[in-house]
Design a protein around this motif. Structure first.
Motif, PDB file in Angstrom:
ATOM      1  N   GLY A 193      13.811  24.050 -33.888  1.00 16.57           N
ATOM      2  CA  GLY A 193      13.154  25.348 -33.827  1.00 16.57           C
ATOM      3  C   GLY A 193      12.555  25.625 -32.459  1.00 16.57           C
ATOM      4  O   GLY A 193      12.572  26.772 -31.980  1.00 16.57           O
ATOM      5  N   LEU A 194      12.037  24.603 -31.798  1.00 14.57           N
ATOM      6  CA  LEU A 194      11.468  24.779 -30.462  1.00 14.57           C
ATOM      7  C   LEU A 194      12.561  25.140 -29.462  1.00 14.57           C
ATOM      8  O   LEU A 194      12.383  26.040 -28.624  1.00 14.57           O
ATOM      9  N   ALA A 195      13.692  24.456 -29.549  1.00 17.29           N
ATOM     10  CA  ALA A 195      14.812  24.768 -28.659  1.00 17.29           C
ATOM     11  C   ALA A 195      15.324  26.185 -28.902  1.00 17.29           C
ATOM     12  O   ALA A 195      15.670  26.902 -27.956  1.00 17.29           O
ATOM     13  N   ALA A 196      15.361  26.605 -30.161  1.00 11.95           N
ATOM     14  CA  ALA A 196      15.856  27.948 -30.487  1.00 11.95           C
ATOM     15  C   ALA A 196      14.908  29.019 -29.960  1.00 11.95           C
ATOM     16  O   ALA A 196      15.350  30.069 -29.474  1.00 11.95           O
ATOM     17  N   ILE A 197      13.596  28.783 -30.053  1.00 10.50           N
ATOM     18  CA  ILE A 197      12.637  29.744 -29.527  1.00 10.50           C
ATOM     19  C   ILE A 197      12.783  29.857 -28.017  1.00 10.50           C
ATOM     20  O   ILE A 197      12.782  30.967 -27.451  1.00 10.50           O
ATOM     21  N   PRO A 212       7.890  27.045 -36.401  1.00  3.72           N
ATOM     22  CA  PRO A 212       8.901  27.567 -35.479  1.00  3.72           C
ATOM     23  C   PRO A 212       9.896  28.505 -36.146  1.00  3.72           C
ATOM     24  O   PRO A 212      10.278  29.528 -35.564  1.00  3.72           O
ATOM     25  N   ALA A 213      10.307  28.194 -37.382  1.00  6.73           N
ATOM     26  CA  ALA A 213      11.284  29.046 -38.057  1.00  6.73           C
ATOM     27  C   ALA A 213      10.720  30.439 -38.322  1.00  6.73           C
ATOM     28  O   ALA A 213      11.411  31.446 -38.134  1.00  6.73           O
ATOM     29  N   ALA A 214       9.444  30.510 -38.766  1.00  7.80           N
ATOM     30  CA  ALA A 214       8.826  31.807 -39.040  1.00  7.80           C
ATOM     31  C   ALA A 214       8.641  32.605 -37.754  1.00  7.80           C
ATOM     32  O   ALA A 214       8.870  33.823 -37.723  1.00  7.80           O
ATOM     33  N   HIS A 258       6.563  22.036 -27.011  1.00  7.29           N
ATOM     34  CA  HIS A 258       6.089  20.832 -27.706  1.00  7.29           C
ATOM     35  C   HIS A 258       4.706  20.422 -27.214  1.00  7.29           C
ATOM     36  O   HIS A 258       3.915  19.841 -27.976  1.00  7.29           O
ATOM     37  N   GLY A 259       4.381  20.746 -25.960  1.00  3.83           N
ATOM     38  CA  GLY A 259       3.049  20.440 -25.450  1.00  3.83           C
ATOM     39  C   GLY A 259       1.957  21.170 -26.219  1.00  3.83           C
ATOM     40  O   GLY A 259       0.825  20.676 -26.324  1.00  3.83           O
ATOM     41  N   PHE A 260       2.278  22.335 -26.768  1.00  4.67           N
ATOM     42  CA  PHE A 260       1.325  23.076 -27.585  1.00  4.67           C
ATOM     43  C   PHE A 260       1.316  22.585 -29.037  1.00  4.67           C
ATOM     44  O   PHE A 260       0.319  22.767 -29.739  1.00  4.67           O
ATOM     45  N   ARG A 261       2.429  22.014 -29.471  1.00  2.92           N
ATOM     46  CA  ARG A 261       2.532  21.539 -30.851  1.00  2.92           C
ATOM     47  C   ARG A 261       3.030  20.088 -30.874  1.00  2.92           C
ATOM     48  O   ARG A 261       4.134  19.799 -31.344  1.00  2.92           O
ATOM     49  N   ASP A 305       2.317  17.867 -32.799  1.00  5.29           N
ATOM     50  CA  ASP A 305       2.490  17.369 -34.165  1.00  5.29           C
ATOM     51  C   ASP A 305       3.919  17.508 -34.652  1.00  5.29           C
ATOM     52  O   ASP A 305       4.311  16.872 -35.640  1.00  5.29           O
ATOM     53  N   LEU A 306       4.733  18.333 -33.961  1.00  6.90           N
ATOM     54  CA  LEU A 306       6.134  18.510 -34.336  1.00  6.90           C
ATOM     55  C   LEU A 306       6.990  17.473 -33.610  1.00  6.90           C
ATOM     56  O   LEU A 306       6.616  16.980 -32.537  1.00  6.90           O
ATOM     57  N   PRO A 307       8.150  17.144 -34.146  1.00  9.89           N
ATOM     58  CA  PRO A 307       9.055  16.243 -33.427  1.00  9.89           C
ATOM     59  C   PRO A 307       9.462  16.856 -32.087  1.00  9.89           C
ATOM     60  O   PRO A 307       9.667  18.072 -31.974  1.00  9.89           O
TER      61      PRO A 307
END
Length: 466
Positions: A254-258, A287-289, A242-245, A247-249
């Motif tokens: 998707g972040l947790a899944a990655i 994140p999904a892609a 999230h520190g890199f993005r 703008d996302l919640p």
């Protein structure tokens, strides 16, 4: 937290007639020539020594302080990392280990150990900037990746101290300071060789030594307190991404899944975050892609696990090459290393990231066409632990674990190992079921399930039996 490390050749050097370490942990020989010929440590007044002791005593053990300026004359290679997250317990453990002894004893040595890419170098840098103020003698960083380069590292420290560096006594002056009764923090980054530590660690004085190393086991004669570094927690991994993005919640699934897919490995997460930020304006940057591409691509040699943004520790931003550095240290002419290589691929064929009973690894090793006897297998396992390619999950139980990305890295070369593990797991499961007491099987059931599913996916003949 972009926390990770990488390094070059770690092989010891014969440039110094220094101490050496025997297989049973004893230190023999003399100290480094430079220490033997160094001048006496500078005098320290009783008042200064008391003030230094009081300062060290104020170092907090149960709370992590904010970054603060280092003592004058310090030489630390890296600045604080704005992406650093988590590691609170690791920082506290280092603080407790390095505070011990005060000014009345030879300073302790603690080693942050583990797999390449875990963030050992970044952790050491963070520790320096948060706790360095409590070491009155200063904080000094030495890269030990190449033995031949350590003299240059010491000369750099001399420059930071304001000492002359244009004569042959410059290194001796630094080493004399490091043997002072003033608490000093020395960081030996990427120190893989025991002889190298024995050569350059001060033989007296109150200096503390913080080592970063893939080496998980150290000879007892060196008195090193090894502090194994784990991966990030799921929450920390998602926070790093999230520190890199931003703008996302923050709770974007998707972040947790990655983070889960990458085994919460800091280096891989830094690269994933860099990729998501770089392509944030196109569909491939969602994140999904990213997750779909990661799951579809075999191995680790692709652009979303390499490259990345600027490295705060100056290391190679490539997961595959980071693991290759450890593999390259296996010597084909050494029996234990050849055994370690075989065991590495056997372990890879178990369920990635799950604890593996040691006896089950021995069972697989004994099932090879050329069986490996238990003593040789233990020598090979110790070597893999030294290189950080596997970790000891529970020393009392003897269970081991391989990170899922190391297993993925090895996957392209592991067909033979997979078949051997299938055979060993099937035989062990049959024997356990024959007792009528299947309870113990539950402890390693993830491996039975994983091997069965892999066999079915690969179309292995008789996979239905598993």
């Amino acid at each position: 937290m972009a926390e990770f490390e990488n390094s070059g050749d770690h092989r010891g050097s014969n440039a110094f007639q220094g101490a050496s370490v025997t297989n049973d942990g004893q230190i023999i020989g003399t100290q480094n020539n430079y220490y033997a010929s160094a001048p006496a440590p500078p005098e320290v007044s009783a008042a200064d020594l008391k003030a230094a002791g009081d300062l060290l005593a104020s170092l907090p053990e149960d709370a992590v302080p904010k970054p603060a300026p280092l003592p004058a004359g310090s030489a630390v290679t890296f600045r604080p990392n704005p992406h650093f997250v988590g590691r609170q317990q690791d920082l506290k453990a280092l603080a407790r280990a390095l505070k011990r002894g005060g000014t009345s004893a030879i300073g302790p040595t603690a080693a942050a150990t583990g797999l390449g890419g875990l963030g050992k170098t970044q952790l050491a840098a963070e520790f320096a900037h948060r706790y360095g103020r409590f070491f009155a003698g200063g904080v000094y960083w030495l890269s030990c990746a190449k033995a031949a380069g350590i003299r240059g590292e010491v000369t750099r420290c001399a420059q930071a101290m304001g000492l002359p560096v244009d004569d042959q006594d410059s290194i001796g002056r630094v080493l004399a300071r490091w043997q002072s009764p003033l608490p000093t923090l020395l960081i030996f980054d990427n120190c893989e060789e025991e002889d190298l530590l024995a050569e350059w660690r001060p033989p007296s004085g109150a200096a503390r030594v913080l080592v970063t190393s893939r080496r998980a086991t150290w000879s007892s004669g060196l008195g090193v307190e090894a502090l194994p570094l784990g991966t990030l927690t799921p929450a920390e991994g998602a926070a790093l991404l999230h520190g890199f993005r931003p703008d996302l919640p923050a709770d974007d699934p998707g972040l947790a899944a990655i983070s889960e897919e990458l085994g919460h490995l800091p280096l891989a997460l830094h690269l994933a975050g860099s990729y998501l930020r770089r392509y944030r304006h196109v569909p491939e940057g969602t994140p999904a892609a990213y997750l779909a591409a990661l799951r579809a691509a075999p191995g680790l040699d692709h652009d979303f696990l390499a490259g990345g943004e600027w490295s705060p520790t100056g290391h190679d931003l490539n997961v595959a090459r980071t693991f290759t550095l450890s593999l390259d240290r296996l010597d084909a002419d050494d029996l234990a290393d050849r055994t370690a290589w075989v065991l590495l691929f056997l372990i890879h064929a178990f369920a990635p990231g799950e604890p593996i009973p040691r006896w089950l690894i021995h069972r697989a090793a004994a099932s090879l066409e050329t069986p490996i006897d238990p003593k040789a297998a233990e020598d090979g396992l110790r070597r893999l632990l030294e290189l950080g390619l596997i970790e000891e999950e529970d020393p009392d139980e003897g269970t081991l674990r391989m990170h899922r990305l190391v297993a993925r890295f090895l996957a392209a070369h592991a067909d033979t190992a997979r078949r051997v593990v299938e055979k060993a797991v099937l035989e062990a499961a049959r024997e356990q079921n024959a007792t009528g007491l299947p309870g113990p099987l539950l402890a390693w059931q993830p491996h039975l399930r994983f091997v069965a599913e892999t066999a079915a996916d690969q179309g292995t003949e008789g996979a239905w039996v598993l």
